[in-house]
Design a protein around this motif. Structure first.
Motif, mmCIF file in Angstrom:
data_model
loop_
_atom_site.group_PDB
_atom_site.id
_atom_site.type_symbol
_atom_site.label_atom_id
_atom_site.label_comp_id
_atom_site.label_asym_id
_atom_site.label_seq_id
_atom_site.Cartn_x
_atom_site.Cartn_y
_atom_site.Cartn_z
ATOM 1 N N LYS A 1 19.560 20.288 18.090
ATOM 2 C CA LYS A 1 18.975 21.358 17.285
ATOM 3 C C LYS A 1 19.630 22.701 17.575
ATOM 4 O O LYS A 1 19.757 23.540 16.690
ATOM 5 N N GLN A 2 20.029 22.925 18.830
ATOM 6 C CA GLN A 2 20.564 24.224 19.202
ATOM 7 C C GLN A 2 22.053 24.372 18.880
ATOM 8 O O GLN A 2 22.581 25.485 18.958
ATOM 9 N N GLN A 3 22.727 23.288 18.507
ATOM 10 C CA GLN A 3 24.169 23.384 18.295
ATOM 11 C C GLN A 3 24.526 24.259 17.105
ATOM 12 O O GLN A 3 25.664 24.707 16.988
ATOM 13 N N TYR A 4 23.589 24.531 16.220
ATOM 14 C CA TYR A 4 23.870 25.358 15.054
ATOM 15 C C TYR A 4 23.407 26.802 15.230
ATOM 16 O O TYR A 4 23.496 27.595 14.302
ATOM 17 N N VAL A 5 22.876 27.131 16.412
ATOM 18 C CA VAL A 5 22.419 28.493 16.672
ATOM 19 C C VAL A 5 23.596 29.307 17.200
ATOM 20 O O VAL A 5 24.206 28.934 18.206
ATOM 21 N N PRO A 6 23.939 30.436 16.576
ATOM 22 C CA PRO A 6 25.073 31.247 17.051
ATOM 23 C C PRO A 6 24.819 31.809 18.449
ATOM 24 O O PRO A 6 23.682 31.877 18.925
ATOM 25 N N LYS A 7 25.885 32.237 19.090
ATOM 26 C CA LYS A 7 25.760 32.875 20.387
ATOM 27 C C LYS A 7 24.933 34.151 20.248
ATOM 28 O O LYS A 7 25.054 34.883 19.263
ATOM 29 N N HIS A 8 24.088 34.399 21.240
ATOM 30 C CA HIS A 8 23.200 35.552 21.160
ATOM 31 C C HIS A 8 22.803 35.991 22.559
ATOM 32 O O HIS A 8 22.863 35.208 23.514
ATOM 33 N N ASN A 9 22.384 37.224 22.656
ATOM 34 C CA ASN A 9 21.915 37.761 23.928
ATOM 35 C C ASN A 9 20.413 37.555 24.067
ATOM 36 O O ASN A 9 19.690 37.455 23.071
ATOM 37 N N PRO A 10 19.919 37.504 25.296
ATOM 38 C CA PRO A 10 18.468 37.404 25.495
ATOM 39 C C PRO A 10 17.766 38.609 24.884
ATOM 40 O O PRO A 10 18.289 39.723 24.901
ATOM 41 N N VAL A 11 16.583 38.379 24.360
ATOM 42 C CA VAL A 11 15.831 39.475 23.744
ATOM 43 C C VAL A 11 15.125 40.286 24.825
ATOM 44 O O VAL A 11 14.691 39.742 25.851
ATOM 45 N N LEU A 12 15.029 41.576 24.627
ATOM 46 C CA LEU A 12 14.361 42.459 25.574
ATOM 47 C C LEU A 12 12.875 42.520 25.252
ATOM 48 O O LEU A 12 12.478 42.545 24.085
ATOM 49 N N GLU A 13 12.064 42.565 26.288
ATOM 50 C CA GLU A 13 10.622 42.627 26.092
ATOM 51 C C GLU A 13 10.216 43.863 25.316
ATOM 52 O O GLU A 13 9.280 43.831 24.509
ATOM 53 N N GLU A 14 10.923 44.971 25.533
ATOM 54 C CA GLU A 14 10.568 46.192 24.802
ATOM 55 C C GLU A 14 10.846 46.066 23.309
ATOM 56 O O GLU A 14 10.158 46.675 22.485
ATOM 57 N N ASP A 15 11.839 45.241 22.942
ATOM 58 C CA ASP A 15 12.115 45.015 21.529
ATOM 59 C C ASP A 15 11.003 44.186 20.882
ATOM 60 O O ASP A 15 10.614 44.435 19.740
ATOM 61 N N ILE A 16 10.520 43.190 21.617
ATOM 62 C CA ILE A 16 9.397 42.395 21.108
ATOM 63 C C ILE A 16 8.180 43.295 20.905
ATOM 64 O O ILE A 16 7.473 43.200 19.897
ATOM 65 N N LYS A 17 7.960 44.210 21.860
ATOM 66 C CA LYS A 17 6.830 45.139 21.748
ATOM 67 C C LYS A 17 6.999 46.042 20.537
ATOM 68 O O LYS A 17 6.024 46.333 19.819
ATOM 69 N N ARG A 18 8.210 46.495 20.271
ATOM 70 C CA ARG A 18 8.461 47.353 19.107
ATOM 71 C C ARG A 18 8.130 46.623 17.812
ATOM 72 O O ARG A 18 7.524 47.187 16.899
ATOM 73 N N LEU A 19 8.518 45.352 17.723
ATOM 74 C CA LEU A 19 8.214 44.592 16.513
ATOM 75 C C LEU A 19 6.717 44.339 16.399
ATOM 76 O O LEU A 19 6.143 44.394 15.299
ATOM 77 N N GLN A 20 6.070 44.064 17.504
ATOM 78 C CA GLN A 20 4.619 43.838 17.467
ATOM 79 C C GLN A 20 3.898 45.105 17.009
ATOM 80 O O GLN A 20 2.966 45.028 16.200
ATOM 81 N N ASP A 21 4.342 46.256 17.477
ATOM 82 C CA ASP A 21 3.743 47.512 17.031
ATOM 83 C C ASP A 21 3.962 47.719 15.537
ATOM 84 O O ASP A 21 3.068 48.207 14.830
ATOM 85 N N PHE A 22 5.145 47.347 15.066
ATOM 86 C CA PHE A 22 5.458 47.456 13.635
ATOM 87 C C PHE A 22 4.467 46.624 12.815
ATOM 88 O O PHE A 22 3.937 47.081 11.797
ATOM 89 N N LEU A 23 4.189 45.407 13.261
ATOM 90 C CA LEU A 23 3.292 44.518 12.529
ATOM 91 C C LEU A 23 1.829 44.899 12.713
ATOM 92 O O LEU A 23 1.016 44.735 11.793
ATOM 93 N N MET A 24 1.474 45.403 13.866
ATOM 94 C CA MET A 24 0.092 45.752 14.152
ATOM 95 C C MET A 24 -0.413 46.855 13.234
ATOM 96 O O MET A 24 -1.598 46.917 12.908
ATOM 97 N N SER A 25 0.466 47.732 12.805
ATOM 98 C CA SER A 25 0.055 48.872 11.986
ATOM 99 C C SER A 25 -0.024 48.532 10.505
ATOM 100 O O SER A 25 -0.297 49.399 9.681
ATOM 101 N N LYS A 26 0.205 47.249 10.176
ATOM 102 C CA LYS A 26 0.221 46.829 8.774
ATOM 103 C C LYS A 26 -0.532 45.512 8.624
ATOM 104 O O LYS A 26 -0.670 44.753 9.567
ATOM 105 N N SER A 27 -0.993 45.238 7.408
ATOM 106 C CA SER A 27 -1.720 43.984 7.175
ATOM 107 C C SER A 27 -1.287 43.295 5.888
ATOM 108 O O SER A 27 -1.885 42.305 5.491
#
Length: 306
Positions: A19-45
């Motif tokens: 399953k992972q053989q088709y996933v491009p190379k990528h860097n680990p995600v930062l926890e602060e980036d996940i928090k930024r996206l969660q804040d983006f979604l939290m303010s909207k419905s």
């Protein structure tokens, strides 16, 4: 041991790797980036979510363009062109032969953590709907209810001349009965997931005509060079108008039908967030961009666990 048996053994014992053989190379995600996206979604419905091939690579379905792992990079495979399919019998024959061989594997593909996360967000009222560029039905398999398949679905076959439609599983049974010599079809699936069919097999592959008008049958997919139905475009535009933002997941947005949704959102002065490995066509328009694998981000939002 036959090659098909070796392949099935390999896949069954190395599911994660396959399953992972088709996933491009990528860097680990930062926890602060996940928090930024969660804040983006939290303010909207009332968010509209647009998904592309990048969310299905983790289920083992390759995309076209990813560097090193996309179909363009690994094989000589090129997408079918609508007018060529309509005009030439040999093009239809080659397409359906490949589709027939690949269908059992394609239709057995299961949704991954991203699909399940999106379905949960819909149940929790965090998002309005999903517009997907994919034809794999994985959002529906994961439980999403309000899904618009922008480019159609590989699970339905339709006639080009009349209103006849048939489920793709039923059509597979018909193709099986017409092409018994293809019972060794698993041997034609290469280890990289592509299909290699001998020319004589393609030349002898039989396709039934439409039982109602004798017309040509094709999957209900918007092939390259064809247009998304106007009614679907208008429906999506109305959804964006009634939304409070757009979240793009796993799409480079190089196909205009998806990029148009970003333009429509920005024309309404609504925010856009993008999660995708690498650059996209709309990075300059995004209010929030995470260059990350969707499966590293979405399941971690709102403490989601599959």
């Amino acid at each position: 041991m036959r090659f098909s048996q070796i392949l099935r053994f390999h896949l069954s014992n190395n599911k994660w790797t396959a399953k992972q053989q088709y996933v491009p190379k990528h860097n680990p995600v930062l926890e602060e980036d996940i928090k930024r996206l969660q804040d983006f979604l939290m303010s909207k419905s009332n968010i509209v979510v647009l998904t592309g091939a990048g969310i299905s690579t983790e289920s083992g379905i390759p995309d076209y363009r990813s560097e090193g792992v996309g179909l363009y990079a690994r094989t000589n495979h090129k997408p079918i062109q609508h007018m060529e399919f309509v005009r030439f019998a040999n093009v239809r024959q080659r397409y359906w032969a490949r589709n027939f061989v690949g269908w059992p594997s394609f239709s057995a593909t299961e949704p991954n953590h991203t699909h399940h996360a999106v379905a949960r967000f819909e149940r929790e009222g965090r998002i309005q709907s999903v517009v997907t560029q994919n034809v794999d039905r994985l959002h529906t398999k994961a439980g999403s209810k309000n899904v618009i398949e922008l480019h159609g679905s590989g699970y339905v076959v339709k006639c080009l001349s009349c209103e006849y439609r048939i489920d793709r599983h039923e059509f597979q049974d018909i193709l099986n009965s017409l092409n018994p010599e293809f019972r060794d079809a698993p041997d034609m699936i290469r280890p990289d997931g592509d299909v290699e069919i001998p020319a004589d097999y393609v030349a002898n592959f039989r396709i039934p005509p439409c039982p109602e008008c004798n017309g040509h049958l094709k999957p209900e997919i918007v092939f390259f060079g064809d247009n998304v139905p106007k009614s679907r475009v208008e429906q999506i535009a109305k959804m964006i108008y009634n939304s409070d933002g757009l979240l793009v997941l796993g799409s480079s947005l190089l196909v205009f039908s998806g990029y148009r949704m970003v333009l429509q959102t920005k024309d309404l002065n609504l925010p856009v967030a993008i999660v995708n490995i690498g650059e996209t066509r709309a990075d300059h328009l995004a209010d929030l961009k995470l260059s990350a694998k969707c499966g590293d981000v979405l399941p971690k939002l709102f403490n989601f666990k599959k």
